[in-house]
Design an enzyme around this catalytic site. Structure first.
Site, PDB file in Angstrom:
ATOM      1  N   ASP A   1       0.814  -1.217   0.000  1.00 33.05           N
ATOM      2  CA  ASP A   1       0.000   0.000   0.000  1.00 33.05           C
ATOM      3  C   ASP A   1       0.847   1.266   0.000  1.00 33.05           C
ATOM      4  O   ASP A   1       0.527   2.245  -0.686  1.00 33.05           O
ATOM      5  CB  ASP A   1      -0.924   0.003   1.222  1.00 33.05           C
ATOM      6  CG  ASP A   1      -1.997  -1.072   1.135  1.00 33.05           C
ATOM      7  OD1 ASP A   1      -2.352  -1.451   0.008  1.00 33.05           O
ATOM      8  OD2 ASP A   1      -2.481  -1.522   2.199  1.00 33.05           O
TER       9      ASP A   1
ATOM     10  N   ILE B   1       6.841  55.978  17.641  1.00 27.08           N
ATOM     11  CA  ILE B   1       7.197  56.128  19.052  1.00 27.08           C
ATOM     12  C   ILE B   1       8.716  56.087  19.156  1.00 27.08           C
ATOM     13  O   ILE B   1       9.336  55.022  19.123  1.00 27.08           O
ATOM     14  CB  ILE B   1       6.550  55.041  19.929  1.00 27.08           C
ATOM     15  CG1 ILE B   1       5.026  55.153  19.843  1.00 27.08           C
ATOM     16  CG2 ILE B   1       7.020  55.165  21.379  1.00 27.08           C
ATOM     17  CD1 ILE B   1       4.276  54.145  20.678  1.00 27.08           C
TER      18      ILE B   1
ATOM     19  N   GLY C   1      12.450  48.933  14.252  1.00 30.32           N
ATOM     20  CA  GLY C   1      12.131  48.216  15.468  1.00 30.32           C
ATOM     21  C   GLY C   1      11.035  48.931  16.236  1.00 30.32           C
ATOM     22  O   GLY C   1      10.931  50.155  16.206  1.00 30.32           O
TER      23      GLY C   1
ATOM     24  N   THR D   1       5.184  48.555  20.270  1.00 32.58           N
ATOM     25  CA  THR D   1       6.313  49.326  20.760  1.00 32.58           C
ATOM     26  C   THR D   1       7.043  48.573  21.868  1.00 32.58           C
ATOM     27  O   THR D   1       6.482  47.696  22.539  1.00 32.58           O
ATOM     28  CB  THR D   1       5.851  50.705  21.250  1.00 32.58           C
ATOM     29  OG1 THR D   1       7.003  51.507  21.533  1.00 32.58           O
ATOM     30  CG2 THR D   1       5.002  50.596  22.512  1.00 32.58           C
ATOM     31  N   ALA D   2       8.311  48.923  22.063  1.00 28.35           N
ATOM     32  CA  ALA D   2       9.146  48.200  23.020  1.00 28.35           C
ATOM     33  C   ALA D   2       8.569  48.238  24.428  1.00 28.35           C
ATOM     34  O   ALA D   2       8.656  47.252  25.164  1.00 28.35           O
ATOM     35  CB  ALA D   2      10.557  48.785  23.008  1.00 28.35           C
TER      36      ALA D   2
ATOM     37  N   LYS E   1      21.318  52.308  13.549  1.00 34.18           N
ATOM     38  CA  LYS E   1      21.564  53.465  14.404  1.00 34.18           C
ATOM     39  C   LYS E   1      21.481  53.029  15.861  1.00 34.18           C
ATOM     40  O   LYS E   1      20.786  52.100  16.214  1.00 34.18           O
ATOM     41  CB  LYS E   1      20.525  54.563  14.172  1.00 34.18           C
ATOM     42  CG  LYS E   1      20.453  55.079  12.756  1.00 34.18           C
ATOM     43  CD  LYS E   1      19.561  56.289  12.678  1.00 34.18           C
ATOM     44  CE  LYS E   1      18.130  55.957  13.071  1.00 34.18           C
ATOM     45  NZ  LYS E   1      17.243  57.133  12.962  1.00 34.18           N
TER      46      LYS E   1
ATOM     47  N   ASP F   1       7.635  50.587  17.147  1.00 33.37           N
ATOM     48  CA  ASP F   1       6.626  51.323  16.384  1.00 33.37           C
ATOM     49  C   ASP F   1       7.283  52.551  15.763  1.00 33.37           C
ATOM     50  O   ASP F   1       8.010  53.277  16.448  1.00 33.37           O
ATOM     51  CB  ASP F   1       5.479  51.757  17.306  1.00 33.37           C
ATOM     52  CG  ASP F   1       4.399  52.503  16.550  1.00 33.37           C
ATOM     53  OD1 ASP F   1       3.423  51.861  16.131  1.00 33.37           O
ATOM     54  OD2 ASP F   1       4.537  53.730  16.362  1.00 33.37           O
TER      55      ASP F   1
ATOM     56  N   MET G   1      16.159  54.299  25.157  1.00 32.87           N
ATOM     57  CA  MET G   1      17.518  54.812  24.903  1.00 32.87           C
ATOM     58  C   MET G   1      18.067  55.541  26.126  1.00 32.87           C
ATOM     59  O   MET G   1      18.689  56.597  26.016  1.00 32.87           O
ATOM     60  CB  MET G   1      17.505  55.748  23.679  1.00 32.87           C
ATOM     61  CG  MET G   1      17.033  55.083  22.403  1.00 32.87           C
ATOM     62  SD  MET G   1      16.740  56.236  21.047  1.00 32.87           S
ATOM     63  CE  MET G   1      15.244  57.066  21.619  1.00 32.87           C
TER      64      MET G   1
ATOM     65  N   PRO H   1       9.247  44.623  18.911  1.00 28.38           N
ATOM     66  CA  PRO H   1      10.430  44.713  19.769  1.00 28.38           C
ATOM     67  C   PRO H   1      11.473  43.620  19.589  1.00 28.38           C
ATOM     68  O   PRO H   1      12.531  43.700  20.195  1.00 28.38           O
ATOM     69  CB  PRO H   1       9.829  44.654  21.178  1.00 28.38           C
ATOM     70  CG  PRO H   1       8.573  43.870  21.015  1.00 28.38           C
ATOM     71  CD  PRO H   1       8.039  44.203  19.650  1.00 28.38           C
TER      72      PRO H   1
ATOM     73  N   ASP I   1      16.964  49.038  10.334  1.00 28.66           N
ATOM     74  CA  ASP I   1      17.965  49.404  11.326  1.00 28.66           C
ATOM     75  C   ASP I   1      18.342  48.206  12.182  1.00 28.66           C
ATOM     76  O   ASP I   1      17.822  47.109  12.010  1.00 28.66           O
ATOM     77  CB  ASP I   1      17.485  50.581  12.187  1.00 28.66           C
ATOM     78  CG  ASP I   1      16.179  50.283  12.894  1.00 28.66           C
ATOM     79  OD1 ASP I   1      16.049  49.184  13.465  1.00 28.66           O
ATOM     80  OD2 ASP I   1      15.292  51.160  12.903  1.00 28.66           O
TER      81      ASP I   1
END
Length: 457
Positions: free
Chosen positions: A22, A306, A301, A331-332, A270, A303, A382, A225, A248
């Site tokens: 089969d 933002i 990365g 966003t992060a 950056k 949004d 940052m 993120p 980036d």
């Protein structure tokens, strides 16, 4: 990637199946559909093989495995219920540099057979690399339900139009825009399914006569993120339609692997204190490529609106009259806090949340008095290089020294690391963390001990 997916042209090429049961019958059916010249070698055969042989569709060789049958073959399949025989077939094929599939023994095989969704000429193959055939089958069943049966007719008709499209549209970009219009035209698809030749011709002529939009465009896409699973569906669609992707360093490799394979990629990485490409030059890259008529995705990365400088980039495009759109991303602050078990708001601890940049323009100053207020959560983007200043200013303006703080490094990724303590330790904690990282300040941080689900770090 353990296996390279390929589609083999087997029409009128010699292939061998060893086995007459089969399982061998199912493999034979696939090879016959592909147009192979098939020989089947086995001690006994189920009736279907005799039917095929009587119809001249294949050749039966009754008896033990005869490895000389491999001498003229392009491809072989071992499908007996005897592991020793299957291994002999595999070894004989290997010595002749012939690809061989061994049923239910992927380690002994030089190729594996995927689950197939057949909308010929469109074919979709799904494989787990032999590790989980049931999972591959379930995925195939899901895809079967999603792909219309008439999709093959649309693909076949597109093949008939390729020469005309190539003649009418000079550039690859124009041709791609035409095909995108073609394949999303529901009326054309339905007319093909109904075999309505008049409607098919009318719709086709309308598609060829409609002018293409030769203007380029730019789409700002938030990549989220880090975790590729947090990229939105619309974001995924855009990066798979792009001619060029400008991205980036905060965009993960997993997300870049989802970008259309033949799209150009421009890295403009950056970070705070260092710019690989100046912002004004990035703006000009977007403008220049869009003016060439390309579909440009600016992939950022988090949004893009933002702390992503998306507004600055769009102003340049707006002044030049370039069409643009924006696909928001997670966003992060949202992603990193969720993956760290830290709710940004909580009825007992925080009635508001503030997203704050720790990377100010020269001479800039934050509203420290309001930032030090109670019942809120602060999230600093940052902010690593300014952590000691953030600590000093918040305490100076009245924030309690024992306010919980957390620093999230590589948030939402498998490399995520979280260090936490109190406000008086913030500057010291920042020395233990590398960028990209986020600083969260507020009573909600203390909930991490109970709510952390993603990582114990």
């Amino acid at each position: 990637m353990d296996h390279l997916p390929i589609f083999c042209q087997l029409r009128d090429r010699d292939c061998l199946i060893v086995g007459g049961g089969d399982v061998a019958e199912r493999k034979a059916r696939l090879l016959l559909e592909a147009g192979a010249r098939l020989t089947v070698n086995a001690l006994t055969f189920i009736p279907q093989f005799t039917v095929w042989a009587n119809e001249g569709m294949l050749t039966l060789v009754e008896g033990p495995f005869d490895e000389t049958l491999l001498d003229s073959c392009w491809l072989a399949i071992a499908a007996t219920d005897d592991d020793t025989v299957n291994q002999r077939v595999s070894d004989a094929a290997e010595s002749r540099r012939i690809f061989c599939n061994v049923v239910d023994a992927p380690k002994a095989a030089s190729f594996i057979m995927p689950s197939i969704i057949d909308r010929s000429p469109l074919m979709v193959a799904v494989s787990s690399g032999g590790t989980s055939p049931v999972l591959a089958r379930l995925l195939r069943e899901k895809l079967e339900s999603l792909l219309p049966q008439h999709l093959g007719q649309v693909a076949r008709y597109a093949g008939q139009l390729r020469a005309r499209v190539k003649k009418q549209f000079a550039t690859m970009g124009e041709r791609r825009r035409f095909w995108e219009k073609f394949f999303v035209n529901d009326r054309l698809a339905q007319s093909l399914a109904n075999a309505d030749e008049k409607a098919v011709n009318a719709t086709t002529e309308r598609l060829f006569s409609e002018p293409l939009d030769h203007r380029g465009e730019v789409v700002l896409v938030g990549a989220g993120p880090g975790d590729a699973g947090l990229l939105t569906l619309k974001g995924l669609q855009q990066i798979q339609q792009a001619d060029i992707v400008v991205y980036d360093r905060l965009v993960s490799d997993d997300i870049m692997n989802l970008v259309r394979r033949d799209a150009d990629r421009v890295f403009v990485g950056k970070r705070a204190g260092y710019h690989c490409v100046p912002q004004e030059e990035i703006n000009q890259i977007l403008l220049r490529e869009a003016q060439k008529g390309k579909r440009v995705v600016r992939l950022k990365g988090g949004d893009p609106f933002i702390f992503g400088r998306g507004g600055e980039e769009l102003e340049t495009l707006c002044h030049a009259g370039i069409p643009f759109s924006v696909v928001p991303g997670i966003t992060a602050a949202s992603g990193c806090s969720a993956y760290s078990g830290i709710p940004l708001t909580h009825r007992d601890y925080a009635q508001s949340v503030r997203l704050v940049t720790g990377h100010l323009k020269t001479g800039g100053e934050l509203d420290w008095e309001n930032l030090a207020a109670e019942k809120q959560t602060l999230v600093f983007y940052m902010g690593l290089n300014q952590a000691a200043t953030i600590q000093e200013k918040l305490i100076a303006f009245g924030m309690q020294a024992d306010m919980p703080v957390a620093l999230v490094e590589n948030g939402t990724s498998v490399k995520q690391r979280v260090v936490h303590g109190v406000l008086t330790q913030l500057g010291e904690l920042a020395q233990q963390v590398e960028s990209p990282a986020l600083i969260i300040v507020g009573r909600v941080v203390a909930l991490r001990d109970k709510l952390n689900w993603f990582s114990n770090h």
